[in-house]
Design a protein around this motif. Structure first.
Motif, PDB file in Angstrom:
ATOM      1  N   LYS A   1       7.140   4.637   0.902  1.00 33.34           N
ATOM      2  CA  LYS A   1       6.764   5.965   0.409  1.00 33.34           C
ATOM      3  C   LYS A   1       5.496   6.480   1.093  1.00 33.34           C
ATOM      4  O   LYS A   1       5.059   7.598   0.828  1.00 33.34           O
ATOM      5  N   ILE A   2       4.883   5.676   1.932  1.00 32.15           N
ATOM      6  CA  ILE A   2       3.540   6.016   2.409  1.00 32.15           C
ATOM      7  C   ILE A   2       3.519   7.183   3.387  1.00 32.15           C
ATOM      8  O   ILE A   2       2.579   7.959   3.409  1.00 32.15           O
ATOM      9  N   ASN A   3       4.550   7.332   4.189  1.00 30.22           N
ATOM     10  CA  ASN A   3       4.542   8.383   5.215  1.00 30.22           C
ATOM     11  C   ASN A   3       5.961   8.643   5.682  1.00 30.22           C
ATOM     12  O   ASN A   3       6.903   8.025   5.192  1.00 30.22           O
ATOM     13  N   GLU A   4       6.090   9.546   6.632  1.00 28.62           N
ATOM     14  CA  GLU A   4       7.388   9.816   7.244  1.00 28.62           C
ATOM     15  C   GLU A   4       7.242   9.447   8.713  1.00 28.62           C
ATOM     16  O   GLU A   4       6.545  10.128   9.455  1.00 28.62           O
ATOM     17  N   PRO A   5       7.844   8.324   9.163  1.00 34.19           N
ATOM     18  CA  PRO A   5       7.632   7.915  10.551  1.00 34.19           C
ATOM     19  C   PRO A   5       8.109   8.977  11.542  1.00 34.19           C
ATOM     20  O   PRO A   5       9.126   9.619  11.316  1.00 34.19           O
ATOM     21  N   ARG A   6       7.340   9.179  12.613  1.00 35.73           N
ATOM     22  CA  ARG A   6       7.706  10.181  13.620  1.00 35.73           C
ATOM     23  C   ARG A   6       8.846   9.664  14.495  1.00 35.73           C
ATOM     24  O   ARG A   6       9.038   8.464  14.639  1.00 35.73           O
ATOM     25  N   TYR A   7       9.588  10.606  15.057  1.00 38.12           N
ATOM     26  CA  TYR A   7      10.566  10.236  16.072  1.00 38.12           C
ATOM     27  C   TYR A   7       9.830  10.146  17.388  1.00 38.12           C
ATOM     28  O   TYR A   7       8.965  10.967  17.668  1.00 38.12           O
ATOM     29  N   PRO A   8      10.171   9.171  18.222  1.00 39.85           N
ATOM     30  CA  PRO A   8       9.530   9.112  19.533  1.00 39.85           C
ATOM     31  C   PRO A   8       9.839  10.396  20.303  1.00 39.85           C
ATOM     32  O   PRO A   8      10.972  10.854  20.292  1.00 39.85           O
ATOM     33  N   SER A   9       8.814  10.978  20.922  1.00 37.00           N
ATOM     34  CA  SER A   9       9.046  12.174  21.733  1.00 37.00           C
ATOM     35  C   SER A   9       9.532  11.721  23.104  1.00 37.00           C
ATOM     36  O   SER A   9       9.426  10.548  23.467  1.00 37.00           O
ATOM     37  N   PHE A  10      10.051  12.678  23.904  1.00 38.87           N
ATOM     38  CA  PHE A  10      10.484  12.341  25.260  1.00 38.87           C
ATOM     39  C   PHE A  10       9.308  11.761  26.045  1.00 38.87           C
ATOM     40  O   PHE A  10       9.422  10.744  26.722  1.00 38.87           O
TER      41      PHE A  10
ATOM     42  N   ALA B   1       0.823  -1.203   0.000  1.00 37.94           N
ATOM     43  CA  ALA B   1       0.000   0.000   0.000  1.00 37.94           C
ATOM     44  C   ALA B   1       0.861   1.257   0.000  1.00 37.94           C
ATOM     45  O   ALA B   1       1.763   1.399   0.817  1.00 37.94           O
ATOM     46  N   GLY B   2       0.572   2.159  -0.927  1.00 40.80           N
ATOM     47  CA  GLY B   2       1.210   3.472  -0.959  1.00 40.80           C
ATOM     48  C   GLY B   2       0.325   4.509  -0.295  1.00 40.80           C
ATOM     49  O   GLY B   2       0.793   5.583   0.091  1.00 40.80           O
ATOM     50  N   THR B   3      -0.973   4.212  -0.195  1.00 45.09           N
ATOM     51  CA  THR B   3      -1.906   5.015   0.595  1.00 45.09           C
ATOM     52  C   THR B   3      -2.916   4.042   1.212  1.00 45.09           C
ATOM     53  O   THR B   3      -3.184   2.990   0.637  1.00 45.09           O
TER      54      THR B   3
END
Ligand SMILES: Cc1cc2nc3c(=O)[nH]c(=O)nc-3n(C[C@H](O)[C@H](O)[C@H](O)COP(=O)(O)OP(=O)(O)OC[C@H]3O[C@@H](n4cnc5c(N)ncnc54)[C@H](O)[C@@H]3O)c2cc1C
Ligand SMILES: Nc1ncnc2c1ncn2[C@@H]1O[C@H](COP(=O)(O)O)[C@@H](O)[C@H]1O
Lengths: 269, 312
Positions: free
Chosen positions: A190-199, A152-154
């Motif tokens: 390509k589907i998204n930009e994974p977030r960095y874990p916040s503190f 899946a790309g979307t």
């Protein structure tokens, strides 16, 4: 919605890998969360966020994200990282008898945990960077008799209609696909930009529940898994000769012509 | 004689060369049965070493996920008891193989670069550093083979044909294709089939003209790094690497590509590798049989002109 995300701990792709007794020597390399699975977690988080009335309240939304991971004890490091991105809880299938399991055994175990959990959607990465077979999501669909929506790309989900649609993106082009719940989805990078874990996320992850299960807990006979049950056997493994150092030339105005001379001399063109 | 099933690979109404490669491997194992879902392609199969064509009717496989193909193959495995089922290692091919292994209780080997008469398959792993030979130890050997790994044998005679109508259950029709946009084919060869691939990366700065012109003068396919496809400079279908295509051509030319591990994963087994990069420290030079430290916008046009001049 109950969403499961399958995540795997893999050897760091930058680390040198070796074989030990016909299997990948996992004990002696650094291990990380399979980076393609981060996209699966991110997509699950986005599906929940898009379908939650209040942005903040993950709990109040009525949707849960459960990580499922099969791997050795230290896979908990990767699971904690995945939890710190925002998943709610995790199930870790950990049993010495699982060592050396092939894709068939892995999919058997994962499918059992998934069917016990009454999930609506299962989201996977497209590939684990160590096995690189890209078959687990399809095998899960086969074992569970669920819809297979892979590459899946979307992804868009309609929880009230219990429907999911994807744009499947492969070397053959794009196919728009849809299915009713439950479905197995795999997502491309390509589907998204994974977030960095916040503190905050990292702190919260320490308190989240990781339920560890062994083969007895999930009712799978030990003879069906592990290296003895692997249905493909390595006969031998040989190191390929290292590429001999090639020629490296500085372009001083003749670089293109010299390149062509080389190709002609080597009969490459 | 043992039976072998191969799954015909067709794109845009054309049987792909990889089908001929599967037939060539299958021929050394036993009687080659080609499983075909589009009856109009049967005459094209005459070009390869195929003994029998099984024409499967009653289902339009383009409308669903791979489940109906898997059901069909499962039924054929039980009626023909083949020793092996050979499938091309595309994303779709691997999924079909994986599901078929589950459905038929069989072992599976993916991404093989060859399989011999004794069903021993060869794979190249760990980024090209190690060769592994393995065999399936249970059920039918289900093996996916990388394309471009063998020269296809020609026909040995006109294949016989038989018709087969699989029983497709509703559970195989759960994932529905509502519409599709096939890849627009240019005049260039298919990436995974081409014997020469010229790829461009971030160093092209979005201008692929020099890369394309060099590719065209060599009759090559054009590839791209993820940096180039992410930026929208080249279609995703041309991406080479871990999450793109794996190519193994006679000659791979990397232009303005640094050589990240994910890119290498898709091109490392190329027979010859040529690099053009401004930065002498770029890791891609470690793989190069021939490397030019220079600006691709100078080196490529000069190389293109030199080849044009040789041809004249
Ligand atoms: C999960 C995941 C999957 C990935 N999958 C893939 C994949 O399938 N394929 C892939 O390619 N990448 C993949 N990547 C990305 C990979 O890590 C790199 O970011 C990418 O390959 C970099 O592309 P590049 O070499 O074109 O760009 P860069 O690394 O920026 O390199 C550009 C190069 O061009 C050179 N250059 C600049 N200008 C010129 C000029 N005028 N002439 C000559 N040289 C010039 C520079 O010296 C530099 O070496 C993936 C990453 C992740 C995290
Ligand atoms: N041991 C495992 N535990 C959990 N998920 C897994 C495991 N192995 C594979 N997966 C999932 O299946 C996907 C494809 O993996 P693979 O078929 O091994 O290339 C991965 O991206 C994961 O989402």
């Amino acid at each position: 919605m109950k969403i499961a995300v399958c995540v795997k701990q893999v050897p760091d792709s930058w680390a040198e890998k070796k074989m030990a007794d016909g299997l990948l020597d996992r004990a002696n390399v650094d291990a990380v969360l399979n980076d393609l699975d981060e996209y699966a977690i991110e997509e699950a988080l986005r599906i929940v966020e898009a379908n939650s009335p209040t942005k903040e309240a993950g709990e109040a939304s009525g949707h849960t994200i459960t990580l499922i991971s099969m791997g050795p004890e230290r896979a908990t490091e990767a699971i904690r990282k995945a939890l710190s991105m925002g998943a709610d809880e995790a199930i870790h299938i950990c049993d010495d008898q699982l060592a050396g399991s092939d894709a068939l055994a892995t999919s058997l175990v994962l499918a059992k945990v998934i069917s016990d959990g009454a999930f609506d959607l299962v989201i996977c990465g497209t590939e684990s960077t160590d096995a690189r077979m890209s078959v687990i999501p399809a095998m899960l669909a086969e074992r569970l008799s669920w819809a297979q929506l892979t590459f899946a790309g979307t992804v868009s989900v309609d929880p009230s209609m219990k429907k999911v649609s994807i744009a499947r993106s492969t070397e053959f082009g794009i196919e728009n696909m849809e299915a009713n719940f439950p479905a197995v989805i795999s997502v491309i990078e390509k589907i998204n930009e994974p977030r960095y874990p916040s503190f905050k996320g990292i702190m919260a992850a320490k308190k989240k529940t990781i339920t560890t299960k062994n083969l007895g807990d999930i009712n799978i006979a030990p003879e069906l898994v592990g290296s003895k049950a692997a249905w493909s056997k390595v006969k031998d493994a040989t190191l390929r000769p290292a590429r001999s150092a090639g020629v490296k030339v500085e372009d001083a105005g003749e670089g293109g012509r010299k390149l062509v001379e080389f190709l002609v001399e080597k009969r490459a063109i | 004689m043992s039976e072998v099933l191969i799954l015909v690979d067709a794109v845009d109404g054309k049987v792909a060369k990889s089908t001929g490669e599967l037939a060539t491997y299958a021929k050394s194992i036993g009687k080659v049965n080609a499983v075909l879902f589009d009856a109009s392609l049967v005459s094209q199969l005459g070009a390869y070493a195929i003994d029998n064509v099984i024409i499967c009717g009653g289902i339009d496989i383009t409308k669903f996920s791979s489940a109906p193909v898997v059901q069909t193959l499962t039924q054929l495995v039980s009626s023909k008891s083949p020793t092996a089922v050979l499938i091309t290692s595309s994303s779709r091919g691997k999924e079909i193989a994986g599901r078929l292994a589950v459905a038929t209780d069989s072992g599976i080997i993916t991404d093989a670069t060859s399989i011999d008469a004794d069903l021993v398959a060869t794979q190249v792993i760990f980024g090209g550093s190690t060769t592994v030979r393995s065999a399936v130890a249970h059920g039918t050997a289900i093996v996916t083979l990388r394309s471009n790994s063998i020269e296809p044998l020609g026909a040995s005679g006109t294949p016989t044909t038989e018709e087969f109508t699989p029983t497709i259950t509703d559970s195989a029709k759960l994932g529905i294709v509502t519409s599709s946009q096939p890849v627009v084919k240019g005049g260039r060869p298919e990436l995974t089939e081409a014997s020469i691939v010229v790829s461009g990366g971030r160093g092209t700065n979005g201008d692929f003209k020099a890369v394309e012109e060099f590719a065209d003068v060599l009759g090559a396919a054009v590839g791209a790094s993820r940096a180039a496809t992410d930026a929208g400079w080249y279609p995703h279908t041309h991406q080479v690497g871990q999450t793109g295509k794996t190519v193994s051509p006679q000659l791979y030319v990397a232009c303005g590509i640094s050589g990240a591990i994910q890119h290498r994963a898709g091109m490392q087994t190329s027979k010859m590798i040529v690099v053009i990069n401004k930065d002498p420290e770029a890791p891609i030079f470690e793989l190069a049989d021939y490397g030019v430290v220079g600006d691709l916008f100078n080196v490529l046009p000069q190389a293109t002109a030199a080849i044009t001049a040789r041809k004249a």
